[in-house]
Design a protein around this motif. Structure first.
Motif, PDB file in Angstrom:
ATOM      1  N   LEU A  56      86.110  12.708  41.108  1.00  0.00           N
ATOM      2  CA  LEU A  56      86.291  13.175  39.732  1.00  0.00           C
ATOM      3  C   LEU A  56      85.004  13.790  39.187  1.00  0.00           C
ATOM      4  CD1 LEU A  56      88.382  10.192  38.350  1.00  0.00           C
ATOM      5  CD2 LEU A  56      89.173  12.549  38.571  1.00  0.00           C
ATOM      6  N   ALA A  57      83.851  13.242  39.594  1.00  0.00           N
ATOM      7  CA  ALA A  57      82.574  13.790  39.137  1.00  0.00           C
ATOM      8  C   ALA A  57      82.356  15.195  39.677  1.00  0.00           C
ATOM      9  CB  ALA A  57      81.432  12.866  39.565  1.00  0.00           C
ATOM     10  N   ILE A  58      82.713  15.421  40.940  1.00  0.00           N
ATOM     11  CA  ILE A  58      82.587  16.766  41.519  1.00  0.00           C
ATOM     12  C   ILE A  58      83.529  17.731  40.814  1.00  0.00           C
ATOM     13  CG2 ILE A  58      82.931  18.118  43.615  1.00  0.00           C
ATOM     14  CD1 ILE A  58      82.028  15.666  45.199  1.00  0.00           C
ATOM     15  N   LEU A  59      84.726  17.268  40.497  1.00  0.00           N
ATOM     16  CA  LEU A  59      85.670  18.103  39.757  1.00  0.00           C
ATOM     17  C   LEU A  59      85.091  18.504  38.403  1.00  0.00           C
ATOM     18  CD1 LEU A  59      88.495  19.345  39.353  1.00  0.00           C
ATOM     19  CD2 LEU A  59      89.228  17.125  38.460  1.00  0.00           C
ATOM     20  N   ALA A  60      84.470  17.560  37.711  1.00  0.00           N
ATOM     21  CA  ALA A  60      83.876  17.868  36.412  1.00  0.00           C
ATOM     22  C   ALA A  60      82.721  18.843  36.543  1.00  0.00           C
ATOM     23  CB  ALA A  60      83.408  16.578  35.736  1.00  0.00           C
ATOM     24  N   ALA A  61      81.913  18.683  37.592  1.00  0.00           N
ATOM     25  CA  ALA A  61      80.718  19.505  37.744  1.00  0.00           C
ATOM     26  C   ALA A  61      81.048  20.946  38.092  1.00  0.00           C
ATOM     27  CB  ALA A  61      79.807  18.898  38.811  1.00  0.00           C
TER      28      ALA A  61
END
Length: 235
Positions: A138-143
């Protein structure tokens, strides 16, 4: 539902903060790059120098930021980084030289290098260990998932900026940096929102969650199954 999808309510708010800050960071990245190409007689060289200024600090400042994150309150460091980036974007409309944009890019990247590891260090404190793979995805998706949307937003803000600045009843002061004024002020607002979210909505426990003994035994007994499960959970 937030706890089921994100691992915890705390991580849900942290992820929202990351989405907001990543979106603002991309909008600012595009706006600074566009401004560098506009105000320079050598747009290719100006763009390359500004891009280099956003990459170079990681080679030097990364270990330093990691040390700071290990020794100081992570949420406080994140707020400092967000407020610092908001201040830089509030001042950028008055910048009318490529060197000024390079210096601003250096400061922004240093502050981003402070924010990112502090955020990463918070994740294991608020997400159960078995949900870390999903949280990292999810963090990679946000970034990176916010990048195309930020490009569209920067284009729209630039068009609106041109229309407003060209109106007879309202004009900007005329500084070169004001061609991206709305984009820069949008970025400043996004970082202020992130600082508020981290301050008010993300609460951390005194110690990280511990994986249950049966989960530890399952991971040791069947590493292949554990690996496949993590891949599935990350997907």
């Amino acid at each position: 539902w937030r706890a089921r999808l994100f691992g915890s309510v705390e991580y849900f708010w942290l992820w929202i903060a990351q989405v907001v800050t990543a979106f603002g960071d991309w909008v600012g990245f595009f706006a600074i790059t566009a401004l560098a190409a506009t105000i320079s007689k050598a747009p290719e060289a100006a763009t390359a120098l500004v891009l280099t200024a956003r990459v170079a600090p990681s080679f030097v400042c990364g270990p330093v930021m990691g040390m700071l994150v290990d020794r100081f309150d992570r949420k406080r460091l994140m707020r400092i980084a967000d407020l610092g980036r908001a201040l830089v974007f509030l001042l950028l409309p008055f910048v009318d030289s490529v060197m000024g944009l390079i210096l601003a890019s250096l400061v922004l990247e240093i502050l981003t290098l402070l924010w990112s590891p502090a955020k990463e260090a918070l994740v294991p404190l608020i997400v159960p260990r078995e949900r870390l793979t999903s949280a990292n995805s999810l963090a990679i998706l946000a970034a990176y998932g916010t990048m195309p949307l930020a490009g569209l937003a920067q284009f729209g803000l630039k068009e609106l900026n041109d229309q407003v600045s060209g109106a007879g009843w309202l004009r900007w002061g005329g500084a070169a940096g004001e061609t991206q004024l709305l984009a820069f002020y949008f970025d400043a607002a996004s970082f202020l929102v992130t600082a508020l979210l981290v301050w008010r909505c993300v609460r951390t426990p005194s110690r990280p969650p511990v994986k249950a003994p049966d989960q530890e035994r399952a991971a040791v007994a069947s590493p292949l199954r554990s690996a496949v499960g993590e891949i599935r959970e990350g997907w």
